[in-house]
Design a protein around this motif. Structure first.
Motif, PDB file in Angstrom:
ATOM      1  N   SER A  69       0.837  -1.209   0.000  1.00 47.62           N
ATOM      2  CA  SER A  69       0.000   0.000   0.000  1.00 47.62           C
ATOM      3  C   SER A  69       0.869   1.255   0.000  1.00 47.62           C
ATOM      4  CB  SER A  69      -0.935   0.005   1.214  1.00 47.62           C
ATOM      5  OG  SER A  69      -1.892  -1.022   1.116  1.00 47.62           O
ATOM      6  N   GLU A  70       1.976   1.203   0.755  1.00 47.37           N
ATOM      7  CA  GLU A  70       2.899   2.343   0.782  1.00 47.37           C
ATOM      8  C   GLU A  70       3.554   2.531  -0.589  1.00 47.37           C
ATOM      9  OE1 GLU A  70       4.189   2.156   5.519  1.00 47.37           O
ATOM     10  OE2 GLU A  70       5.364   1.098   4.004  1.00 47.37           O
ATOM     11  N   ILE A  71       3.829   1.419  -1.273  1.00 45.63           N
ATOM     12  CA  ILE A  71       4.386   1.495  -2.634  1.00 45.63           C
ATOM     13  C   ILE A  71       3.354   2.105  -3.578  1.00 45.63           C
ATOM     14  CG2 ILE A  71       5.069   0.087  -4.623  1.00 45.63           C
ATOM     15  CD1 ILE A  71       6.513  -1.772  -2.638  1.00 45.63           C
ATOM     16  N   ASN A  72       2.087   1.696  -3.437  1.00 46.29           N
ATOM     17  CA  ASN A  72       1.007   2.269  -4.257  1.00 46.29           C
ATOM     18  C   ASN A  72       0.860   3.761  -3.990  1.00 46.29           C
ATOM     19  OD1 ASN A  72       0.370  -0.159  -5.483  1.00 46.29           O
ATOM     20  ND2 ASN A  72      -1.196  -0.696  -3.983  1.00 46.29           N
ATOM     21  N   LEU A  73       0.978   4.143  -2.719  1.00 49.22           N
ATOM     22  CA  LEU A  73       0.896   5.556  -2.350  1.00 49.22           C
ATOM     23  C   LEU A  73       2.036   6.332  -2.994  1.00 49.22           C
ATOM     24  CD1 LEU A  73      -0.426   7.804  -0.612  1.00 49.22           C
ATOM     25  CD2 LEU A  73       1.145   7.159   1.222  1.00 49.22           C
ATOM     26  N   ASN A  74       3.232   5.761  -2.907  1.00 48.98           N
ATOM     27  CA  ASN A  74       4.397   6.412  -3.496  1.00 48.98           C
ATOM     28  C   ASN A  74       4.229   6.567  -5.008  1.00 48.98           C
ATOM     29  OD1 ASN A  74       7.204   5.853  -4.984  1.00 48.98           O
ATOM     30  ND2 ASN A  74       7.649   6.935  -3.087  1.00 48.98           N
ATOM     31  N   SER A  75       3.699   5.522  -5.657  1.00 45.03           N
ATOM     32  CA  SER A  75       3.486   5.571  -7.104  1.00 45.03           C
ATOM     33  C   SER A  75       2.481   6.658  -7.474  1.00 45.03           C
ATOM     34  CB  SER A  75       2.991   4.206  -7.599  1.00 45.03           C
ATOM     35  OG  SER A  75       2.680   4.241  -8.972  1.00 45.03           O
ATOM     36  N   ALA A  76       1.380   6.732  -6.709  1.00 45.42           N
ATOM     37  CA  ALA A  76       0.360   7.754  -6.965  1.00 45.42           C
ATOM     38  C   ALA A  76       0.926   9.149  -6.743  1.00 45.42           C
ATOM     39  CB  ALA A  76      -0.852   7.517  -6.064  1.00 45.42           C
ATOM     40  N   GLU A  77       1.746   9.301  -5.699  1.00 42.03           N
ATOM     41  CA  GLU A  77       2.350  10.607  -5.419  1.00 42.03           C
ATOM     42  C   GLU A  77       3.307  11.004  -6.540  1.00 42.03           C
ATOM     43  OE1 GLU A  77       4.019   9.816  -1.580  1.00 42.03           O
ATOM     44  OE2 GLU A  77       2.353  10.798  -0.526  1.00 42.03           O
ATOM     45  N   ARG A  78       4.074  10.034  -7.060  1.00 39.01           N
ATOM     46  CA  ARG A  78       5.002  10.334  -8.163  1.00 39.01           C
ATOM     47  C   ARG A  78       4.241  10.732  -9.428  1.00 39.01           C
ATOM     48  NH1 ARG A  78       7.821   5.905  -9.688  1.00 39.01           N
ATOM     49  NH2 ARG A  78       6.976   4.466  -8.153  1.00 39.01           N
ATOM     50  N   GLN A  79       3.134  10.036  -9.698  1.00 40.62           N
ATOM     51  CA  GLN A  79       2.316  10.396 -10.863  1.00 40.62           C
ATOM     52  C   GLN A  79       1.742  11.799 -10.707  1.00 40.62           C
ATOM     53  OE1 GLN A  79      -0.596   7.366 -11.940  1.00 40.62           O
ATOM     54  NE2 GLN A  79       0.808   5.773 -11.287  1.00 40.62           N
ATOM     55  N   LYS A 138      10.669  19.050  -8.848  1.00 44.62           N
ATOM     56  CA  LYS A 138      11.678  18.107  -9.340  1.00 44.62           C
ATOM     57  C   LYS A 138      12.451  17.482  -8.181  1.00 44.62           C
ATOM     58  CE  LYS A 138      12.398  20.083 -13.962  1.00 44.62           C
ATOM     59  NZ  LYS A 138      13.345  20.790 -14.864  1.00 44.62           N
ATOM     60  N   ASN A 139      12.768  18.283  -7.172  1.00 48.30           N
ATOM     61  CA  ASN A 139      13.437  17.752  -5.976  1.00 48.30           C
ATOM     62  C   ASN A 139      12.528  16.767  -5.237  1.00 48.30           C
ATOM     63  OD1 ASN A 139      15.855  19.161  -6.284  1.00 48.30           O
ATOM     64  ND2 ASN A 139      15.076  20.969  -5.228  1.00 48.30           N
ATOM     65  N   GLU A 140      11.240  17.120  -5.156  1.00 47.83           N
ATOM     66  CA  GLU A 140      10.269  16.233  -4.500  1.00 47.83           C
ATOM     67  C   GLU A 140      10.181  14.898  -5.230  1.00 47.83           C
ATOM     68  OE1 GLU A 140       5.485  16.114  -3.329  1.00 47.83           O
ATOM     69  OE2 GLU A 140       6.398  17.975  -4.092  1.00 47.83           O
ATOM     70  N   LEU A 141      10.212  14.955  -6.560  1.00 43.70           N
ATOM     71  CA  LEU A 141      10.136  13.728  -7.363  1.00 43.70           C
ATOM     72  C   LEU A 141      11.372  12.857  -7.135  1.00 43.70           C
ATOM     73  CD1 LEU A 141       8.446  12.193  -9.443  1.00 43.70           C
ATOM     74  CD2 LEU A 141       9.690  13.379 -11.242  1.00 43.70           C
ATOM     75  N   ARG A 142      12.541  13.476  -7.048  1.00 41.40           N
ATOM     76  CA  ARG A 142      13.761  12.714  -6.783  1.00 41.40           C
ATOM     77  C   ARG A 142      13.685  12.011  -5.430  1.00 41.40           C
ATOM     78  NH1 ARG A 142      16.323  16.926  -9.807  1.00 41.40           N
ATOM     79  NH2 ARG A 142      16.426  18.289  -7.988  1.00 41.40           N
ATOM     80  N   GLN A 143      13.164  12.696  -4.419  1.00 41.03           N
ATOM     81  CA  GLN A 143      13.022  12.097  -3.089  1.00 41.03           C
ATOM     82  C   GLN A 143      12.027  10.933  -3.105  1.00 41.03           C
ATOM     83  OE1 GLN A 143      11.921  15.382  -0.564  1.00 41.03           O
ATOM     84  NE2 GLN A 143      13.907  16.373  -0.729  1.00 41.03           N
ATOM     85  N   LEU A 144      10.940  11.085  -3.881  1.00 40.02           N
ATOM     86  CA  LEU A 144       9.946  10.010  -3.990  1.00 40.02           C
ATOM     87  C   LEU A 144      10.532   8.784  -4.688  1.00 40.02           C
ATOM     88  CD1 LEU A 144       6.744  12.071  -4.887  1.00 40.02           C
ATOM     89  CD2 LEU A 144       7.102  10.716  -2.806  1.00 40.02           C
ATOM     90  N   HIS A 145      11.404   9.010  -5.671  1.00 39.43           N
ATOM     91  CA  HIS A 145      12.075   7.892  -6.348  1.00 39.43           C
ATOM     92  C   HIS A 145      12.987   7.145  -5.366  1.00 39.43           C
ATOM     93  CE1 HIS A 145      10.805   7.938 -10.497  1.00 39.43           C
ATOM     94  NE2 HIS A 145      10.944   9.247 -10.566  1.00 39.43           N
ATOM     95  N   GLU A 146      13.682   7.886  -4.527  1.00 41.79           N
ATOM     96  CA  GLU A 146      14.542   7.257  -3.517  1.00 41.79           C
ATOM     97  C   GLU A 146      13.713   6.453  -2.518  1.00 41.79           C
ATOM     98  OE1 GLU A 146      16.744  10.429  -1.774  1.00 41.79           O
ATOM     99  OE2 GLU A 146      17.891  10.870  -3.608  1.00 41.79           O
ATOM    100  N   LEU A 147      12.569   7.012  -2.117  1.00 38.82           N
ATOM    101  CA  LEU A 147      11.674   6.307  -1.201  1.00 38.82           C
ATOM    102  C   LEU A 147      11.119   5.044  -1.846  1.00 38.82           C
ATOM    103  CD1 LEU A 147      10.189   6.253   1.522  1.00 38.82           C
ATOM    104  CD2 LEU A 147       8.389   7.650   0.490  1.00 38.82           C
ATOM    105  N   ALA A 148      10.852   5.102  -3.153  1.00 37.53           N
ATOM    106  CA  ALA A 148      10.333   3.935  -3.872  1.00 37.53           C
ATOM    107  C   ALA A 148      11.334   2.788  -3.827  1.00 37.53           C
ATOM    108  CB  ALA A 148      10.013   4.308  -5.317  1.00 37.53           C
ATOM    109  N   LEU A 149      12.613   3.098  -4.005  1.00 37.10           N
ATOM    110  CA  LEU A 149      13.657   2.071  -3.932  1.00 37.10           C
ATOM    111  C   LEU A 149      13.746   1.487  -2.528  1.00 37.10           C
ATOM    112  CD1 LEU A 149      16.473   3.821  -6.046  1.00 37.10           C
ATOM    113  CD2 LEU A 149      15.028   1.901  -6.731  1.00 37.10           C
TER     114      LEU A 149
END
Length: 392
Positions: free
Chosen positions: A81-91, A185-196
């Motif tokens: 669910s946290e991964i889904n949340l992260n994906s939705a936030e990145r989108q 753009k910085n927020e997106l980079r942080q979300l990508h790191e969280l996704a990993l």
């Protein structure tokens, strides 16, 4: 003396209006688009809150093998669910970046046009400078022509001031938008790191689940203890079915009675049967198990569970030993049960049709990995599903 050219003025006016309408349309599209993401984000956040509550409740229960398995399954689902949340936030951030990039481009074009128009107006003011103005003053044939020319010059100055004011406002807005774009753009980079990070956590949780099931499968004492706990949960499921049966359902639409579909029902999911119905002897421990349903291991990429017949969802929740469990009432005391689900696609109280997607196969509450637990019941009696499903 000549006033500013009408053509230039109209071009600027058209540009301003176009930029304004484009900005409004982009903002309206973005707001509508982002509101859909917000709705999705809120739904996932609610799921996460519910899962955290359920994990807390599970930890508070008496420690058993099934409760440990259920806790691991819930923790895995929480990570998903946290991964889904992260994906939705990145989108969502991707869409915001796209909108800000489009707005930045529009503002730069507008700024460039305003700069060009300012240059034209300054040239006009220079041509009608003070010396030429005094020369005209002394040569004016009448007071009327002098007043008219004076008004034109005043309009030109006001026009230049308006353009300058708008230019400054556009430049400030461009700076703000550019800063917002960099922040996103910085927020997106942080979300990508969280996704990993969440991906690594999921891999670790899946490893823990495999180690747990392997430990139970290898150890006779643990296996027999698990069987005993499963039997207790089966009795509790029986109690749940007694309660459901007491609330007999009449379907509000014409339908083929369930009993007429014997041997003709569609399979809930494609795959191989890994646990048959009825009595089963363990090949290693020689223990006897009574199975009220079957377990189906789906092929890779085919995990959508479909309703075998029309009916109403009367249960959609986690049930220890069966994971996330769906129960559909088909009328006239016939029911189908779907366990070990990873995700529900319907809710309790929903009416479903035959073949409608209702869930996704998972491994919640399962000791055999990803599979679907499937039962058919008449009242509270478990029936052999293979006698009801189509031959294949």
């Amino acid at each position: 003396m000549k006033p500013p050219e009408n053509t230039s003025f109209l071009c600027l006016l058209a540009l301003v209006l176009f930029s304004f309408h484009l900005s409004v349309e982009l903002r309206a599209y973005s707001d509508q688009d982002l509101s859909q993401f917000e709705t999705r984000l809120q739904k996932i956040k609610q799921e996460i809150t519910q899962l955290e509550r359920r994990i807390k409740e599970e930890k508070a229960k008496e420690s058993t093998l099934l409760s440990e398995l259920n806790q691991l399954s819930l923790e895995k689902k929480l990570i998903l669910s946290e991964i889904n949340l992260n994906s939705a936030e990145r989108q969502k951030v991707d869409r915001e970046i796209s909108f800000l990039q489009a707005e930045t481009k529009s503002l730069r074009q507008k700024l460039n046009q305003q700069r060009q128009q300012m240059e034209k107006t300054l040239v006009s003011l220079y041509k009608h400078g003070r010396l030429e103005w005094l020369d005209f003053f002394f040569r004016a044939k009448s007071l009327t022509s002098l007043v008219a020319e004076s008004k034109r010059l005043e309009m030109l100055i006001h026009y230049q001031n308006d353009i300058l004011t708008e230019f400054i406002q556009t430049e400030a807005r461009l700076n703000t938008t550019t800063q917002q774009l960099e922040a996103k753009k910085n927020e997106l980079r942080q979300l990508h790191e969280l996704a990993l990070e969440r991906k690594r956590a999921l891999e670790q949780k899946e490893k823990e689940l495999k180690e747990f099931t392997a430990r139970v499968q290898r150890n006779r004492q643990l296996f027999e203890q698990t069987l005993k706990e499963y039997q207790e949960r089966a009795e509790q499921l029986q109690s749940l079915m007694n309660k459901i049966v007491s609330q007999e359902l009449t379907l509000p639409f014409p339908f083929v009675p369930f009993y007429e579909k014997k041997g003709k029902l569609p399979w809930p999911v494609a795959g191989k049967i890994i646990t048959p119905f009825g009595l089963q002897r363990h090949p290693q421990f020689n223990t006897i198990t009574l199975n009220n349903g079957i377990e189906i291991s789906p092929p890779s990429g085919e995990r959508t569970v479909k309703a075998v017949h029309a009916g109403k969802v009367v249960y959609a929740d986690n049930f220890q030993g069966y994971g996330d469990l769906l129960i559909i009432d088909h009328g006239m005391n016939y029911y189908s049960l779907y366990g070990h689900c990873a995700e529900f696609l319907v809710n309790k109280g929903d009416w479903v049709r035959e073949g409608q997607p209702i869930a996704v196969v998972g491994d919640s509450g399962s000791l055999k990995g990803i599979c679907l637990y499937f039962e058919i019941r008449y009242k509270t009696k478990a029936l052999d599903p293979l006698q009801w499903l189509r031959r294949r």
